[in-house]
Design a protein around this motif. Sequence first.
Motif, PDB file in Angstrom:
ATOM      1  N   ARG A 168     -16.205  -4.000  -6.144  1.00  0.00           N
ATOM      2  CA  ARG A 168     -14.740  -3.850  -6.149  1.00  0.00           C
ATOM      3  C   ARG A 168     -14.221  -4.281  -4.786  1.00  0.00           C
ATOM      4  O   ARG A 168     -14.937  -4.163  -3.788  1.00  0.00           O
ATOM      5  CB  ARG A 168     -14.333  -2.389  -6.379  1.00  0.00           C
ATOM      6  N   ASP A 169     -12.981  -4.704  -4.763  1.00  0.00           N
ATOM      7  CA  ASP A 169     -12.380  -5.092  -3.494  1.00  0.00           C
ATOM      8  C   ASP A 169     -11.062  -4.377  -3.289  1.00  0.00           C
ATOM      9  O   ASP A 169     -10.237  -4.331  -4.206  1.00  0.00           O
ATOM     10  CB  ASP A 169     -12.153  -6.610  -3.452  1.00  0.00           C
ATOM     11  N   PRO A 170     -10.862  -3.824  -2.094  1.00  0.00           N
ATOM     12  CA  PRO A 170      -9.572  -3.165  -1.834  1.00  0.00           C
ATOM     13  C   PRO A 170      -8.462  -4.198  -1.716  1.00  0.00           C
ATOM     14  O   PRO A 170      -8.713  -5.358  -1.388  1.00  0.00           O
ATOM     15  CB  PRO A 170      -9.798  -2.474  -0.482  1.00  0.00           C
ATOM     16  N   MET A 171      -7.233  -3.775  -1.999  1.00  0.00           N
ATOM     17  CA  MET A 171      -6.089  -4.655  -1.777  1.00  0.00           C
ATOM     18  C   MET A 171      -5.922  -4.898  -0.276  1.00  0.00           C
ATOM     19  O   MET A 171      -5.649  -6.012   0.153  1.00  0.00           O
ATOM     20  CB  MET A 171      -4.796  -4.009  -2.303  1.00  0.00           C
ATOM     21  N   PHE A 172      -6.065  -3.835   0.497  1.00  0.00           N
ATOM     22  CA  PHE A 172      -5.923  -3.923   1.961  1.00  0.00           C
ATOM     23  C   PHE A 172      -6.990  -3.055   2.624  1.00  0.00           C
ATOM     24  O   PHE A 172      -7.349  -2.002   2.092  1.00  0.00           O
ATOM     25  CB  PHE A 172      -4.544  -3.414   2.410  1.00  0.00           C
ATOM     26  N   VAL A 173      -7.455  -3.500   3.776  1.00  0.00           N
ATOM     27  CA  VAL A 173      -8.385  -2.689   4.556  1.00  0.00           C
ATOM     28  C   VAL A 173      -7.590  -2.019   5.681  1.00  0.00           C
ATOM     29  O   VAL A 173      -6.803  -2.685   6.364  1.00  0.00           O
ATOM     30  CB  VAL A 173      -9.512  -3.570   5.136  1.00  0.00           C
ATOM     31  N   PRO A 174      -7.764  -0.701   5.873  1.00  0.00           N
ATOM     32  CA  PRO A 174      -7.024  -0.012   6.939  1.00  0.00           C
ATOM     33  C   PRO A 174      -7.155  -0.741   8.282  1.00  0.00           C
ATOM     34  O   PRO A 174      -8.223  -1.248   8.632  1.00  0.00           O
ATOM     35  CB  PRO A 174      -7.681   1.373   6.980  1.00  0.00           C
ATOM     36  N   CYS A 175      -6.037  -0.778   9.008  1.00  0.00           N
ATOM     37  CA  CYS A 175      -5.910  -1.696  10.157  1.00  0.00           C
ATOM     38  C   CYS A 175      -6.892  -1.454  11.296  1.00  0.00           C
ATOM     39  O   CYS A 175      -7.517  -2.404  11.784  1.00  0.00           O
ATOM     40  CB  CYS A 175      -4.476  -1.630  10.690  1.00  0.00           C
ATOM     41  N   PRO A 179      -5.230  -3.262  20.823  1.00  0.00           N
ATOM     42  CA  PRO A 179      -4.372  -4.395  20.425  1.00  0.00           C
ATOM     43  C   PRO A 179      -4.690  -4.952  19.039  1.00  0.00           C
ATOM     44  O   PRO A 179      -3.878  -5.687  18.471  1.00  0.00           O
ATOM     45  CB  PRO A 179      -4.682  -5.465  21.493  1.00  0.00           C
ATOM     46  N   MET A 180      -5.872  -4.622  18.533  1.00  0.00           N
ATOM     47  CA  MET A 180      -6.273  -5.167  17.228  1.00  0.00           C
ATOM     48  C   MET A 180      -5.505  -4.521  16.072  1.00  0.00           C
ATOM     49  O   MET A 180      -5.321  -5.140  15.027  1.00  0.00           O
ATOM     50  CB  MET A 180      -7.775  -4.967  17.012  1.00  0.00           C
ATOM     51  N   THR A 181      -5.087  -3.266  16.240  1.00  0.00           N
ATOM     52  CA  THR A 181      -4.483  -2.543  15.114  1.00  0.00           C
ATOM     53  C   THR A 181      -3.226  -3.241  14.609  1.00  0.00           C
ATOM     54  O   THR A 181      -3.093  -3.520  13.414  1.00  0.00           O
ATOM     55  CB  THR A 181      -4.181  -1.078  15.516  1.00  0.00           C
ATOM     56  N   ILE A 182      -2.311  -3.572  15.527  1.00  0.00           N
ATOM     57  CA  ILE A 182      -1.078  -4.243  15.079  1.00  0.00           C
ATOM     58  C   ILE A 182      -1.389  -5.651  14.562  1.00  0.00           C
ATOM     59  O   ILE A 182      -0.806  -6.109  13.578  1.00  0.00           O
ATOM     60  CB  ILE A 182       0.004  -4.262  16.192  1.00  0.00           C
ATOM     61  N   ALA A 183      -2.364  -6.318  15.198  1.00  0.00           N
ATOM     62  CA  ALA A 183      -2.743  -7.657  14.709  1.00  0.00           C
ATOM     63  C   ALA A 183      -3.212  -7.585  13.251  1.00  0.00           C
ATOM     64  O   ALA A 183      -2.885  -8.453  12.430  1.00  0.00           O
ATOM     65  CB  ALA A 183      -3.839  -8.252  15.597  1.00  0.00           C
ATOM     66  N   MET A 184      -3.961  -6.541  12.932  1.00  0.00           N
ATOM     67  CA  MET A 184      -4.458  -6.393  11.552  1.00  0.00           C
ATOM     68  C   MET A 184      -3.333  -6.012  10.585  1.00  0.00           C
ATOM     69  O   MET A 184      -3.352  -6.386   9.414  1.00  0.00           O
ATOM     70  CB  MET A 184      -5.579  -5.343  11.501  1.00  0.00           C
ATOM     71  N   LEU A 185      -2.351  -5.272  11.096  1.00  0.00           N
ATOM     72  CA  LEU A 185      -1.183  -4.941  10.272  1.00  0.00           C
ATOM     73  C   LEU A 185      -0.422  -6.222   9.908  1.00  0.00           C
ATOM     74  O   LEU A 185      -0.016  -6.416   8.748  1.00  0.00           O
ATOM     75  CB  LEU A 185      -0.275  -3.977  11.047  1.00  0.00           C
ATOM     76  N   LEU A 186      -0.274  -7.099  10.880  1.00  0.00           N
ATOM     77  CA  LEU A 186       0.387  -8.387  10.616  1.00  0.00           C
ATOM     78  C   LEU A 186      -0.449  -9.194   9.620  1.00  0.00           C
ATOM     79  O   LEU A 186       0.077  -9.809   8.689  1.00  0.00           O
ATOM     80  CB  LEU A 186       0.557  -9.170  11.921  1.00  0.00           C
ATOM     81  N   SER A 187      -1.761  -9.161   9.813  1.00  0.00           N
ATOM     82  CA  SER A 187      -2.667  -9.887   8.924  1.00  0.00           C
ATOM     83  C   SER A 187      -2.564  -9.360   7.485  1.00  0.00           C
ATOM     84  O   SER A 187      -2.497 -10.127   6.522  1.00  0.00           O
ATOM     85  CB  SER A 187      -4.100  -9.746   9.465  1.00  0.00           C
ATOM     86  N   ASN A 188      -2.518  -8.029   7.340  1.00  0.00           N
ATOM     87  CA  ASN A 188      -2.389  -7.444   5.997  1.00  0.00           C
ATOM     88  C   ASN A 188      -1.055  -7.827   5.356  1.00  0.00           C
ATOM     89  O   ASN A 188      -0.981  -8.079   4.145  1.00  0.00           O
ATOM     90  CB  ASN A 188      -2.507  -5.914   6.065  1.00  0.00           C
ATOM     91  N   THR A 189       0.015  -7.866   6.160  1.00  0.00           N
ATOM     92  CA  THR A 189       1.330  -8.229   5.619  1.00  0.00           C
ATOM     93  C   THR A 189       1.319  -9.689   5.148  1.00  0.00           C
ATOM     94  O   THR A 189       1.833 -10.004   4.059  1.00  0.00           O
ATOM     95  CB  THR A 189       2.434  -8.001   6.679  1.00  0.00           C
ATOM     96  N   LEU A 190       0.719 -10.551   5.937  1.00  0.00           N
ATOM     97  CA  LEU A 190       0.603 -11.960   5.542  1.00  0.00           C
ATOM     98  C   LEU A 190      -0.231 -12.100   4.256  1.00  0.00           C
ATOM     99  O   LEU A 190       0.171 -12.807   3.322  1.00  0.00           O
ATOM    100  CB  LEU A 190      -0.039 -12.763   6.693  1.00  0.00           C
TER     101      LEU A 190
END
Lengths: 368, 368
Positions: free
Chosen positions: A210-217, A347-358
């Motif tokens: 199974r694959d998650p829709m999003f991975v926590p940031c 600094p990675m957390t917000i980068a991953m949030l942007l990545s998840n939004t994209l």
Amino acid sequence: MASMMLSDCASSTATTAARILPFTGRPRTQLGLIKFHKFLDRVNFRLSIPKLPNFTVQSIQACTADTTGITSNETSVKVIDGKAVAKKIREEITAEVSQMRDAIGVVPGLAVILVGDRKDSATYVRNKKKACEDVGIASYEVRLPEESTEQEVLKFISDFNDDPLVHGILVQLPLPSHMNEQNILNAVSIEKDVDGFHPLNIGRLAMRGRDPMFVPCTPKGCIELLHRYGIGIKGKRAVVIGRSNIVGMPAALLLQREDATVSIVHSRTINPEEITRQADIIISAVGQPNMVRGSWIKPGAVIIDVGINPVEDATSPRGYRLVGDVCYEEACKVASAITPVPGGVGPMTIAMLLSNTLTSAKRAHNFG
Amino acid sequence: MASMMLSDCASSTATTAARILPFTGRPRTQLGLIKFHKFLDRVNFRLSIPKLPNFTVQSIQACTADTTGITSNETSVKVIDGKAVAKKIREEITAEVSQMRDAIGVVPGLAVILVGDRKDSATYVRNKKKACEDVGIASYEVRLPEESTEQEVLKFISDFNDDPLVHGILVQLPLPSHMNEQNILNAVSIEKDVDGFHPLNIGRLAMRGRDPMFVPCTPKGCIELLHRYGIGIKGKRAVVIGRSNIVGMPAALLLQREDATVSIVHSRTINPEEITRQADIIISAVGQPNMVRGSWIKPGAVIIDVGINPVEDATSPRGYRLVGDVCYEEACKVASAITPVPGGVGPMTIAMLLSNTLTSAKRAHNFG
């Protein structure tokens, strides 16, 4: 302002206990080297604090680079530069956002709901908004007064769920105490849950096939750092210290998905040092300044330090400085690679949030 | 009939590789002591076999009770009698079902959907039906021909979802290969998913502060055995061997919920013996006959052996006998407690299915 230095974990919840204590202007307690058991379960505890403006600076003995019991690493340690990696990722996102806009006229959108007037929450929201602007993601902010009702918040979530311009929805936590946080978070559509905290997402993360829709940031950021530094995970022994829903547990599931052999160390673990010393990869997310000493680390291990703990520092103009869960000076003598604090995972957390939004926008529009 | 001796894991999927190979009447290969890496990932593989009537008997060297490298346990081993515990649980369920019927006139109901004509699946369904009858739970069986469409199956699931007499729904796996198993399983209402395999359930199982609607039957049975034998879990080192969605992974999550320090050993683990030897509690669910030797076990450890592997035995009238993943004779010299095969975890699975069905009925009617 002190809290400007801190980044929150994913939408909302701080990663570590120390980041989330109220700022009183003086040390709350003279903690010394704080006992493991007492603190390890505090990770999530910001959720239960109703209205505290900032954070507490802890008083703690400096990590003294004691070499007792440390088998020194022969090669020099590699510092994993999260700030540089996050910058690179933001540049990649900027390019992808621009490409998407040019190709199909769609701009990814992130909606953030902020209830009440906590200063730290306001800062986190401002940082996210700024990060969105920098990469070309549209941000939509709703600010509601402290005395708003649960129904009002739910109405905004429902509107964002239906809004095709919005691809990710964040509810900044903590919410005022009169609201049921679980009800509110469950109302966010699974397709727009860019935090990845929905149980359905976590279940998919845990299951093979199974694959998650999003991975926590934040956990996603930890693994991304390993990938970008070419650090192999498959077959490695990994120890995750801390079992919070937002970092420790999903980090362990991610490592397992990449075929590491994972052990989770937590507040009830007897002799955590012994288990940690077996690890090729250590991810620490407990909010306990300098808890992991050099003697806990196997020579050549890779260390991802998620803790961002403000501790007293009379030599600093602010009166405090930030340290991780790991005694950095000692660890540098033993580990092969380590994330610094600040400038590592943060600094990675917000980068991953942007990545998840994209990712969400691409999925919604079947692009790329 | 050979397959009568086997019980399947939860609704459907066999726990172990050896149980799920086709019965050819002769050993498929001369495996000797089969290599760890090759077999450990087969756990789920029945799902991909379209239509095989029975199982294969493996040819394997007997577990020789070799004492090399074994530190002998000084006290005698306690045999964990799963058959007796399961009987006790069925009696308790019988009493509760009767009490519920008398008090509010409600009888818990379990619906089972069987598609196709696999003999082993038919046997499993028959066993479940019989177990329901014995405790007073109503069972509803739907048998559909192999050539049925996915839509037909989905229609029955939808009807059972809406049927107030039905509190649990099982779709017997494997389904015919022309059907999308994930679509079908996802159609079962979360309130009636007595197998507990829905990702939302697994997510809740993984998260602190959340509770699953149902806990998957076989792992629940493992923990129940520990509880009923008064074996403490909190603070213990636990190793789960195997990471399948139906046993290994949820067993690890359950142990973690009870404050054990958990490591998961799997096919990519290097030196699984070394990690396993640190465990106070071992749960093995890989389907690899006699893989865990005495030398893998810490003196005094508790062993829950989920494997049920038929191996060649010329001295048996059937030509085979059942063994676990753990070399029982060797383990008895080292462990403090162990489940036998058969008669250990096996009988617990159906008992837990009945328990989940009763729980569901109680929840639906707000009873007890």
